[in-house]
Every structure is written in C-alpha cells, then in structure tokens.
Design a protein around this motif. Structure first.
Motif, PDB file in Angstrom:
ATOM      1  N   GLY A  61      -5.022   6.818  -2.169  1.00  0.00           N
ATOM      2  CA  GLY A  61      -5.594   7.025  -0.844  1.00  0.00           C
ATOM      3  C   GLY A  61      -6.901   6.280  -0.657  1.00  0.00           C
ATOM      4  O   GLY A  61      -7.164   5.716   0.406  1.00  0.00           O
TER       5      GLY A  61
ATOM      6  N   VAL B 170      -6.027   2.663  -0.160  1.00  0.00           N
ATOM      7  CA  VAL B 170      -5.468   2.449   1.183  1.00  0.00           C
ATOM      8  C   VAL B 170      -6.583   2.441   2.219  1.00  0.00           C
ATOM      9  O   VAL B 170      -6.582   1.599   3.132  1.00  0.00           O
ATOM     10  CB  VAL B 170      -4.400   3.522   1.505  1.00  0.00           C
ATOM     11  CG1 VAL B 170      -4.023   3.495   2.967  1.00  0.00           C
ATOM     12  CG2 VAL B 170      -3.164   3.309   0.653  1.00  0.00           C
ATOM     13  N   LEU B 171      -7.553   3.332   2.094  1.00  0.00           N
ATOM     14  CA  LEU B 171      -8.682   3.338   3.028  1.00  0.00           C
ATOM     15  C   LEU B 171      -9.506   2.056   2.920  1.00  0.00           C
ATOM     16  O   LEU B 171      -9.953   1.514   3.934  1.00  0.00           O
ATOM     17  CB  LEU B 171      -9.559   4.565   2.792  1.00  0.00           C
ATOM     18  CG  LEU B 171      -8.939   5.903   3.202  1.00  0.00           C
ATOM     19  CD1 LEU B 171      -9.867   7.043   2.805  1.00  0.00           C
ATOM     20  CD2 LEU B 171      -8.652   5.925   4.687  1.00  0.00           C
TER      21      LEU B 171
ATOM     22  N   GLN C 195       0.825  -1.206   0.000  1.00  0.00           N
ATOM     23  CA  GLN C 195       0.000   0.000   0.000  1.00  0.00           C
ATOM     24  C   GLN C 195       0.863   1.262   0.000  1.00  0.00           C
ATOM     25  O   GLN C 195       0.453   2.299  -0.520  1.00  0.00           O
ATOM     26  CB  GLN C 195      -0.947   0.002   1.203  1.00  0.00           C
ATOM     27  CG  GLN C 195      -1.914  -1.158   1.237  1.00  0.00           C
ATOM     28  CD  GLN C 195      -2.715  -1.320  -0.028  1.00  0.00           C
ATOM     29  OE1 GLN C 195      -3.398  -0.394  -0.460  1.00  0.00           O
ATOM     30  NE2 GLN C 195      -2.638  -2.484  -0.644  1.00  0.00           N
TER      31      GLN C 195
ATOM     32  N   TRP D 178      -2.684  10.419  -5.708  1.00  0.00           N
ATOM     33  CA  TRP D 178      -2.826  10.612  -4.272  1.00  0.00           C
ATOM     34  C   TRP D 178      -4.244  10.255  -3.852  1.00  0.00           C
ATOM     35  O   TRP D 178      -4.451   9.621  -2.811  1.00  0.00           O
ATOM     36  CB  TRP D 178      -2.531  12.056  -3.870  1.00  0.00           C
ATOM     37  CG  TRP D 178      -1.096  12.451  -3.917  1.00  0.00           C
ATOM     38  CD1 TRP D 178      -0.544  13.399  -4.727  1.00  0.00           C
ATOM     39  CD2 TRP D 178      -0.006  11.933  -3.140  1.00  0.00           C
ATOM     40  NE1 TRP D 178       0.810  13.479  -4.495  1.00  0.00           N
ATOM     41  CE2 TRP D 178       1.162  12.599  -3.516  1.00  0.00           C
ATOM     42  CE3 TRP D 178       0.078  10.954  -2.157  1.00  0.00           C
ATOM     43  CZ2 TRP D 178       2.398  12.340  -2.953  1.00  0.00           C
ATOM     44  CZ3 TRP D 178       1.315  10.683  -1.585  1.00  0.00           C
ATOM     45  CH2 TRP D 178       2.453  11.368  -1.983  1.00  0.00           C
ATOM     46  N   PHE D 179      -5.220  10.634  -4.661  1.00  0.00           N
ATOM     47  CA  PHE D 179      -6.619  10.353  -4.335  1.00  0.00           C
ATOM     48  C   PHE D 179      -6.974   8.895  -4.605  1.00  0.00           C
ATOM     49  O   PHE D 179      -7.619   8.253  -3.785  1.00  0.00           O
ATOM     50  CB  PHE D 179      -7.543  11.282  -5.132  1.00  0.00           C
ATOM     51  CG  PHE D 179      -7.323  12.724  -4.810  1.00  0.00           C
ATOM     52  CD1 PHE D 179      -7.752  13.255  -3.604  1.00  0.00           C
ATOM     53  CD2 PHE D 179      -6.675  13.546  -5.707  1.00  0.00           C
ATOM     54  CE1 PHE D 179      -7.542  14.586  -3.290  1.00  0.00           C
ATOM     55  CE2 PHE D 179      -6.458  14.881  -5.405  1.00  0.00           C
ATOM     56  CZ  PHE D 179      -6.885  15.403  -4.197  1.00  0.00           C
TER      57      PHE D 179
ATOM     58  N   GLY E  26       1.551   8.827  -6.195  1.00  0.00           N
ATOM     59  CA  GLY E  26       1.091  10.208  -6.232  1.00  0.00           C
ATOM     60  C   GLY E  26       2.216  11.192  -6.514  1.00  0.00           C
ATOM     61  O   GLY E  26       1.978  12.304  -6.959  1.00  0.00           O
TER      62      GLY E  26
ATOM     63  N   LEU F 183       0.540   4.301  -2.745  1.00  0.00           N
ATOM     64  CA  LEU F 183       0.261   5.680  -2.373  1.00  0.00           C
ATOM     65  C   LEU F 183       1.330   6.624  -2.901  1.00  0.00           C
ATOM     66  O   LEU F 183       1.039   7.753  -3.296  1.00  0.00           O
ATOM     67  CB  LEU F 183       0.148   5.788  -0.857  1.00  0.00           C
ATOM     68  CG  LEU F 183      -0.415   7.082  -0.299  1.00  0.00           C
ATOM     69  CD1 LEU F 183      -1.807   7.330  -0.851  1.00  0.00           C
ATOM     70  CD2 LEU F 183      -0.445   7.037   1.201  1.00  0.00           C
TER      71      LEU F 183
END
Length: 135
Positions: A95, A98-99, A77, A91-92, A84, A81
């Motif tokens: 992200g 990752v969430l 992960q 990044w989005f 980005g 990330l």
C-alpha cells in the motif's frame, strides 16, 4: 502548472519510477522469509510466484524509458498489493508503494501535463529567447 522544460521533467520522473520499481522488487524478495514462518509454510508455487513478481518488477524498471513504461509499472502495482494475501504485512508495504506510485503520477501530471501521454515539446516564446513571428 507545467515545468519549464517538460522533456527534462519527464526524464527525471521516469528515473524516479524506475527506482521505485526496483525497490518494490527488492521488497517482494523479503516476503518468502515471512511466509516460511507461518503455519502454511512456503511452498514451491508461492516461492516461484514471488520470485517471478520480483523479477518482473525489476525488469519493468528498465522499460521506464519507453512510452508504455508507466502503464506497465502501474499495472504491476496490482499484483504487488495482492502479495498481502500471502503475508498480511505486505498490505502495508504494498500500500505504501502504491501511494508513492500514485504520487509520482500526480507530480508527472502537474509537471508534464498528462499522467501517461507523450510529452509535448515546449513552444518557443519571447520569454525563453525565441522571437515572435509576425506575418
């Protein structure tokens, strides 16, 4: 709260983790298109790095049935990330993945009892048909 059958829950969550890793690998394959349109352009090093990350993510999905599969997926992960740095949109996207991964680990902790540890077999009790032993 643990699942009625932790072994079955862990198996289902491993399948979900494998699916998330495959989707991450596919998402990384879209990054070169975005980088190619920037001023810096897409160099051979960046392309090789992104293709390697995508391949490793997809291969890591096949390792999810092993005990260390979740650890490998969690470690991957970070480079996801960090894509980005090459394209700000990642990044989005990274992200969000990752969430999703963290949510999957949280669900595993609630259903199985640990995020990364081995799955404990349920003990037989009166509720599931096993007789109580008396000595």
């Amino acid at each position: 709260m643990t699942a009625y059958d932790p072994l079955r829950a862990a198996k289902g969550l491993r399948g979900a983790a494998a699916g998330v890793l495959v989707l991450e690998g596919i998402a990384v394959l879209f990054v070169p298109r975005g980088i190619a349109q920037t001023e810096e352009g897409l160099g051979g090093g960046r392309l090789a790095l992104l293709l390697a990350l995508s391949l490793v993510l997809i291969l890591a999905s096949g390792v999810q049935r092993r005990e260390r599969g979740l650890l490998i997926g969690t470690a991957l992960q970070v480079p996801l990330l960090l894509t980005g740095l090459m394209n700000s949109v990642m990044w989005f996207v990274g992200g969000a993945f990752v969430l999703i991964w963290l949510y999957l680990l949280q669900v595993r902790k609630e259903l199985v009892g640990s995020r990364f540890g081995p799955v404990e077999e349920p003990r037989p009790s009166d509720a599931d048909g096993g007789g109580a032993t008396t000595t």
